[in-house]
Scaffold this active site. Structure first.
Site, mmCIF file in Angstrom:
data_model
loop_
_atom_site.group_PDB
_atom_site.id
_atom_site.type_symbol
_atom_site.label_atom_id
_atom_site.label_comp_id
_atom_site.label_asym_id
_atom_site.label_seq_id
_atom_site.Cartn_x
_atom_site.Cartn_y
_atom_site.Cartn_z
ATOM 1 N N ASP A 118 18.553 31.507 64.250
ATOM 2 C CA ASP A 118 18.308 30.467 63.251
ATOM 3 C C ASP A 118 17.368 31.027 62.194
ATOM 4 O O ASP A 118 16.367 31.678 62.523
ATOM 5 C CB ASP A 118 17.683 29.228 63.894
ATOM 6 C CG ASP A 118 18.644 28.513 64.827
ATOM 7 O OD1 ASP A 118 19.822 28.913 64.900
ATOM 8 O OD2 ASP A 118 18.208 27.553 65.487
ATOM 9 N N ASP B 87 27.123 17.831 65.806
ATOM 10 C CA ASP B 87 25.760 17.761 66.344
ATOM 11 C C ASP B 87 25.415 16.295 66.594
ATOM 12 O O ASP B 87 25.535 15.452 65.692
ATOM 13 C CB ASP B 87 24.767 18.381 65.371
ATOM 14 C CG ASP B 87 25.117 19.838 65.066
ATOM 15 O OD1 ASP B 87 25.710 20.496 65.938
ATOM 16 O OD2 ASP B 87 24.804 20.307 63.959
#
Length: 251
Positions: free
Chosen positions: A9, A131
């Site tokens: 990330d 998500d």
């Protein structure tokens, strides 16, 4: 055997991890993400999960230079997500070396555009990012909640050629508390023709073994590796087993 996809990330060009998607609760693990990518490549990993957290907030890709460096310097197949809001951004991502693009928010806000991309670029290159928090889809860097549920979202693209979904349980992400196995089993049962990738909560090698026993096909792993709960030696040994198994199948 389940495919392990390590996660990198990105914030400010560095490799970080958030806790439950909170940008104020982050830890930096590598100042240069290429160092992490090379370690994964050395273990035999084939696919990397690269998330542009800056891009998710800015609504356009921000860290394409990192993507370019990783794809130019390694043989890793990179799936890239974060800030892909239009066709220009999508082409920039592929032009920077990504083999797959992850699209979440736009699939909720502009579903027709995502269907067009599935048709234009093919299901092998397009991944739906589903998500979820409390059963609902979260969008725009997990900062906004949509009204659509995760099964409803996936089902809406079932007839459009969708073949890959990454589902992150946000409540589990970065918590090292174990994945929501029942959620992923239900999704894989409901959509057997779609590869459901597990994301969020992986805390140990035992978690991966449990997912594998239950027939899940792929899993994204991040913080558990960076915190040493899953060792690079384990990844290397597992990938050697995967290669040996594939060679035996060919024979």
């Amino acid at each position: 055997m389940i495919e392990i996809i390590p996660a990198i990330d990105l914030i400010g060009g560095q490799c970080v991890r958030l806790t439950q998607g909170d940008y104020d609760r982050r830890t930096t693990y590598y100042k240069d993400p290429l160092d992490a990518a090379r370690r994964y490549e050395d273990c035999g990993i084939r696919r990397l999960h690269l998330v542009d957290l800056d891009g998710a907030k800015a609504a356009h890709p921000v860290n394409l230079n990192v993507l370019e460096r990783i794809t130019a310097s390694t043989s890793l197949q990179v799936q890239y997500g974060g800030g892909i809001k239009n066709a220009e951004a999508l082409r920039d991502v592929f032009g920077s070396g990504a083999s797959r693009a992850i699209c979440g928010s736009i699939a909720v806000t502009q579903p027709d555009a995502f269907r067009e991309w599935l048709a234009e670029f093919g299901s092998a290159k397009m991944i739906l990012g589903a998500d979820t928090r409390d059963g609902r889809i979260a969008i725009n860097g997990w900062l906004e909640a949509a009204t659509v549920g995760v099964e409803e979202l996936i089902g809406s693209f079932r007839g459009a050629g969708l073949s890959q979904v990454i589902c992150t349980d946000i409540a589990k992400d970065g918590m090292l508390s174990g994945p929501s196995v029942p959620l992923y089993l239900q999704l894989q049962k409901t959509f057997p023709e779609i590869d459901i990738t597990v994301s969020g909560g992986i805390s140990s090698w035992e978690d991966i073994e449990e997912l594998d026993r239950n027939g899940l096909r792929s899993v994204v792993v991040g913080k558990a590796i960076y915190e040493g709960r899953i060792r690079f030696e384990q990844l290397e040994k597992y990938m050697l087993t995967v290669r040996t198994d594939k060679n035996q199948q060919r024979c």
